[in-house]
Design an enzyme around this catalytic site. Structure first.
Site, PDB file in Angstrom:
ATOM      1  CB  CYS A 295      -1.109   0.129   1.345  1.00 17.10           C
ATOM      2  SG  CYS A 295      -2.181  -1.444   1.098  1.00 17.10           S
TER       3      CYS A 295
ATOM      4  CG  HIS B 129      -5.999   1.728  -0.479  1.00 17.95           C
ATOM      5  ND1 HIS B 129      -4.798   2.305  -1.029  1.00 17.95           N
ATOM      6  CD2 HIS B 129      -5.746   0.931   0.237  1.00 17.95           C
ATOM      7  CE1 HIS B 129      -3.659   1.797  -0.588  1.00 17.95           C
ATOM      8  NE2 HIS B 129      -4.251   0.806   0.372  1.00 17.95           N
TER       9      HIS B 129
ATOM     10  CB  CYS C 247      -1.333   0.519   7.680  1.00 14.78           C
ATOM     11  SG  CYS C 247      -2.885   0.397   6.817  1.00 14.78           S
TER      12      CYS C 247
END
Length: 403
Positions: A91, A359, A389
């Site tokens: 991510c 996202h 994160c």
């Protein structure tokens, strides 16, 4: 060392990550190339001046496979002498690309870079490249592997966040995102996506649901209860690591978790000397960066130690930061950040986040950096901290200061 500066930041709108999403007809290659073209055209630079193009992409298979940064550079018409580098820190890949570019500038290895990321989640399914930690039984057992949704529920259980807390946070994210678009806060950075004929396909983030309320979110079913409590029973794996818990409360749903979307982003990062040579004005200085590993079962707590580390590197305290962008992978991730630092919610994700906007894995970090930059300039803030994160138990953070 030479300071590294951000000269420009662009992103596409986020399209729903489904076959009926607004960007589904566009390949990852073209989407990434559109952001590279925008960086070139807005700055009016000769691309031969660019040392490298660094792009994050998480699921690098099929049409997103290989070194998409090099392919996108050529597709965008950059000078063929400009190489490309693909990076994957899950991510945080888009942020990692920017961090690597800044590190190269600071070390004197080139003075101008384009960094960013891309992910077409409607065309290339998440995890279709395989998950080594999950499929290797020795690795899975040793690390205590559980899916991210179970990790998010574990965070909520450990730190006392109820379903109502998570839904309230998600509803506020939707409200803030809708307000940001209404106020034109994304206008400087968002570039409309057009097809090969120049017809506009998408100009606005389309995952948002501004009509969302706490009451409507309360009607959604927990998304990760079945894989936690049923087969394959990941709750039991997590409880081996956290035996102080009687059970895991499954509080996350599709409404208080990040949206699956398509998108791309790019930033122009270079030295002050490069900007002066090319007639560009720096918008922000990259003051400090940090990366950490964290416990892999709870997995998503990395923003806390990453923030502590980047603050130490910058010689700053949490009170010195005016704005925060904390990726909204799940509500509990941001709630834990707020709790750990007793941070002011009014300064965290002021324009909404991934719960409302989505996202796009490989691009999100670069998008957040651009959002922080725009918001600093709009609000008059001097400093911003961006953190995400990361799957498998990692975290990344960057502090920028307005010039």
């Amino acid at each position: 060392m030479t300071d590294a500066y951000i000269y420009d930041a662009v992103r596409t709108p986020r399209g729903r990550g489904r076959p009926d999403g607004g960007l589904h007809e566009v390949t990852a290659l073209r989407l990434a190339a559109l952001t590279l073209m925008a960086i070139r055209d807005r700055s009016e630079i000769d691309t031969a001046e660019i040392e490298d193009v660094i792009l994050g992409c998480v699921t690098a298979v099929g049409e997103q496979g290989g070194c998409i940064a090099r392919a996108a550079s050529l597709y965008a018409g950059y000078d063929e002498a400009v190489p490309g580098l693909h990076v994957n820190r899950f991510c945080a890949s888009g942020l990692e690309a920017a961090m690597l570019a800044a590190a190269q500038v600071r070390a004197g290895v080139g003075d101008l870079y384009v960094a960013g990321g891309v992910e077409m989640m409607s065309r290339v399914a998440m995890a279709s490249d395989g998950i080594a930690m999950a499929v290797d039984p020795v690795a899975a057992a040793g690390a205590g592997f559980v899916p991210q949704g179970v990790s998010a529920d574990l965070i909520a259980t450990l730190h006392g966040f109820s379903r109502e807390d998570c839904d309230a946070y998600a509803a506020e994210s939707q409200r803030r995102a809708a307000q940001a678009w209404e106020d034109g806060r994304f206008d400087r950075s968002v570039i409309p996506v057009r097809d090969v004929n120049g017809v506009k396909i998408l100009a606005r983030d389309e995952h948002m649901r501004p009509e969302t309320t706490v009451e409507s979110l309360a009607a959604l079913k927990p998304a990760f209860r079945e894989i936690g409590e049923g087969m394959p029973g990941f709750d039991a794996v997590a409880l081996l690591k956290y035996p102080q818990l009687e059970r895991i409360d499954h509080v996350h749903t599709a409404g208080n978790s990040s949206g699956v979307v398509d998108g791309a982003a790019a930033l122009l990062i270079g030295s002050k000397e490069a900007g002066a040579r090319l007639g560009l004005s720096p918008r922000a200085r990259i003051r400090a960066v940090a990366r950490v590993g964290s416990e892999p079962t709870v997995m998503l707590t990395g923003p806390v130690p990453a923030t502590e580390k980047v603050l130490w590197a910058a010689g700053m305290q949490i009170a010195d930061i005016d704005l925060f962008e904390v990726n909204e992978a799940f509500s509990a991730v941001v709630l834990r950040f707020l709790q750990a630092f007793d941070a002011d919610p009014a300064r965290v994700n002021v324009n909404g986040g991934a719960i409302a906007l989505g996202h796009p894995l490989g691009a999100t970090g670069a998008m957040l950096l651009g959002t922080a930059l725009d918001e600093m300039e709009r609000s008059g803030g001097a400093t911003a901290l961006v953190t995400l994160c990361v799957a498998a138990g990692m975290g990344a953070a960057v502090i920028i200061e307005r010039v």
